[in-house]
Motif scaffolding. Sequence first.
Motif, PDB file in Angstrom:
ATOM      1  N   ALA A   1       0.837  -1.201   0.000  1.00  0.00           N
ATOM      2  CA  ALA A   1       0.000   0.000   0.000  1.00  0.00           C
ATOM      3  C   ALA A   1       0.870   1.247   0.000  1.00  0.00           C
ATOM      4  O   ALA A   1       0.614   2.204  -0.740  1.00  0.00           O
TER       5      ALA A   1
ATOM      6  N   ILE B   1       2.486   1.669  -3.459  1.00  0.00           N
ATOM      7  CA  ILE B   1       1.551   2.220  -4.445  1.00  0.00           C
ATOM      8  C   ILE B   1       1.306   3.700  -4.165  1.00  0.00           C
ATOM      9  O   ILE B   1       1.320   4.539  -5.073  1.00  0.00           O
ATOM     10  N   GLY B   2       1.146   4.022  -2.866  1.00  0.00           N
ATOM     11  CA  GLY B   2       0.958   5.424  -2.489  1.00  0.00           C
ATOM     12  C   GLY B   2       2.135   6.271  -2.947  1.00  0.00           C
ATOM     13  O   GLY B   2       1.956   7.378  -3.477  1.00  0.00           O
TER      14      GLY B   2
ATOM     15  N   LEU C   1      -6.491   8.772   0.199  1.00  0.00           N
ATOM     16  CA  LEU C   1      -6.050   7.836  -0.830  1.00  0.00           C
ATOM     17  C   LEU C   1      -5.325   6.658  -0.195  1.00  0.00           C
ATOM     18  O   LEU C   1      -5.601   5.489  -0.487  1.00  0.00           O
TER      19      LEU C   1
ATOM     20  N   ILE D   1      -6.135   2.697  -0.363  1.00  0.00           N
ATOM     21  CA  ILE D   1      -5.207   1.701  -0.915  1.00  0.00           C
ATOM     22  C   ILE D   1      -4.878   0.641   0.136  1.00  0.00           C
ATOM     23  O   ILE D   1      -4.859  -0.554  -0.135  1.00  0.00           O
TER      24      ILE D   1
ATOM     25  N   CYS E   1      -5.459  -3.307  -0.296  1.00  0.00           N
ATOM     26  CA  CYS E   1      -4.338  -4.243  -0.205  1.00  0.00           C
ATOM     27  C   CYS E   1      -4.590  -5.293   0.872  1.00  0.00           C
ATOM     28  O   CYS E   1      -4.274  -6.463   0.691  1.00  0.00           O
TER      29      CYS E   1
END
Lengths: 373, 512
Positions: free
Chosen positions: A34, A37-38, A337, A341, A345
């Motif tokens: 997570a 991706i962030g 966000l 995420i 995840c």
Amino acid sequence: MSLSLGSRRLTVESRPVPSRLVRFLAPTFSVALAFVIGALILVATGQDPLLAYTEMIRKGFVGRLALTGTLIIATPLIFTGLAAVVSFRMKVWNIGAEGQFILGAVASSGVGLWVGDQVGGPLGIVLMLVAGALAGALFAALAALPRAYLNTDEVISTLMLNFVALGIMNYLIFSSFSFWRDPGRATFPVGKFVEDVLFLPRMVGRLHVGLIIALAFTVVIWWALRYTKWGFELMVTGDSPRAALYSGMRVDRKILSVLMVSGALAGLGGGIEVGGVLHNLDPRALSLGVGFTGIVVAALARLSPFGVIPVAILVASFSNAAPGLQVLGIPSEIVILLEGILFLCIVAGEWFLRNAIRVERTAGPAGAEAPAS
Amino acid sequence: MAESVPEVPSGEAARLAGITKHFFGVAANEDVDFDLRWGEIHALLGENGAGKSTLCSVLAGLYHPDSGEIHLDGDRVDLGSPHQALDHGVGMVYQHFRLVDRFTVAENLTLGHPETGFFTSRRSLERQVGELGRRYGLEVSPQAAVWQLSVGEQQRVEILKLLYRGVRILILDEPTAVLTPQESQNLFGTLRALADDGRAIIFVTHKLDEVMAVADRVTVLRDGRKVGAMPTSEADPATLARLMVGRDLSVTERPRTAPGEPVLSIKGVTAEGDRGLEAIRDVEIEVRASQIVGVAGVAGNGQRELAEVVTGLRRPKRGQIIMGGVDITRSTTLERIKLGLGFVPEDRMRTGMAGGLPLAANLALKAYRQPPLSKGPVLSKQAMEDRARTLEKQFDIRGVRGALPTSLLSGGNIQRAILARELSARPRVLVAAAPTRGLDVAAIQAIRQLLIEEADAGTAILMISEDLEEILDLSDEVIVLYEGQVMDRLPRDRADPDLLGMLMAGRGVDAA
């Protein structure tokens, strides 16, 4: 389920009991993923992910102000998180903690304004909190009764009742001259404040005793789920309603009681928010989605009462850090966000807990196998 | 009727040779040969678990046989999936329909159809559906949503779906199990019209009357093997019944305690099934202390509903249930448990057990209400664990691993655990449904021994079983259920497999 890729075949097998290693690796990996991706999203929008993350930790945890701020935000999340844990454990889906939280705030502020300074601090506070819990329980009963006796879908009913609660609160402050509204304010409508004696005692800075109450209720819920007949019946009903009926349990009453306990926890959370932080009925501060976030908290905690505490604190630290990030030019939306995420995840990680993937070599395409003889 | 189709093919439609299929080491089909001709209705007859569905699933491409060959229209084929079978013109109507409830009939027909493009002509589709419907008595409105249709109509949609796909070999797995008698008659008309147009029909059933009424030929399976095949014109119900159930039954006589007072009386009980039809009608059963009354019958003839009515999971429409002198017709399940009613349900994993919970919790499902397992509202985990250890030892439950889900135990151990829980409550009446179904030989022996000992200790046992050997082995009196009614009640010495087989298939003694 299988998928052929050239000469290899991926086969998915269900894993009845995840090993200790997998149980540790899956969530760890999920959280790490997570944040990766962030970071990618931050880079894509021209931000420095390292700066963003260090600031999030700094503004969320470092220093007395940051830490107490986070804990204050975490307190109502613990209550709505517990509310979700209790109902989700029985596979009854109370999506209405938001509304129950709001009505808990309405009832406790109402009682607070009504008793004024007539009964003294401790009793007044207890009355406020009891009123909050009761309101949450009764509001949940509106969805629980038809669920228990007519088998209506509680997801829909509890979800829709959130909007009813929101409507009631907005009406009381914005659209009427109700008992809750401060008549002295001519400009922007606000709620009347309760007397100072009804403020929850503070411990450090603005951090009030609501956190201690939240921790106490976590222990109580953990104990009730594990060591009482009520918890046992809840566990059996959640695993197999037919087995519960078969062993003579009243599944309808169980649904009613579990949803009402869930509602009471959310309502108590609302009462504590009024008594500890707001001291009036403030629609803007009470409609930030604490109930919905509680669902996320419960899911991330994997429906463990004690898991709710750290997760609520983590999620609260995000919210606490958001304004500080804004100052540095990092859009505060990044925390929402990240929350999203993180949730995705973890849910994806759950799948890996329950399923194993094997890669097998195959002779040719699946359909062309010769029958073994 | 044949004029409507240009040529009526004749000869072999399908041939299965030496089909063997094992599931986890248990043979579902063992070296089965089967042949099907164009224009015939071929009945596949057998008890539950005889391997009918497996054989059909092999032909329909759902299972790949361990060995054996499939020939379609003279050519050897390899069917890797139901899709490939459909491309060869073979389609199956499963017992559980595979329709999308929210979709209309027309949408269900086009779903998955190879010629369905992004846009489809609704009008031409509706015309075709109407035409097929009229010709074969399969009338159903194409615009209706599936959830609005009756079960019989949904079945028509399943058949239409296959016809619309151009299927020429139709397999119907127990199609009448869900139908009313009138709907069954209509279905038979449809099947006959389809066969007359040159299609080949496989009709799976365990009902002798249906075989005699509708089939041209019949193949009988027993324990996964083919035990006979003949034209129906040369068959008679008695022969078929014997082929179907007449295995060598090892019946052991045992000295029995004389039955005592009546403990459970079921008086004229009628109850509806899940679909709202009457599943049992005017059932009269009496069970005395120390007596085992066996209820025989093919699955789906009201056994489940009977067990549920007695145990309080289903409300009867009419009639009365008396237990130990107390009218329990309106009592809750809990009240019945407290009066001493034990129940070994047919569905072990979801009703008999909460499969996801540890064994200790499942062993406590009924005893958790009293000391020592609980005091007031508080549960004693320790007492629960201790009790579980004791019962595990006493009933020889193996493979238990602490907090792991009960569902990981083997079938035999799960059943031992259920019996451990029920018998440790010292019941006066025990209802046991399919007590040994699916278990291995050792477990079967152990479970039966437990039941006999329990009866000898004075418990009245109502045992519902599809296994004739078990019925004959254990029962003092046998009751045969057929379509929800008691066909006959026979004392043990008058019951024999042939007679029971006939009764189970709906044939009265005089009709033989």
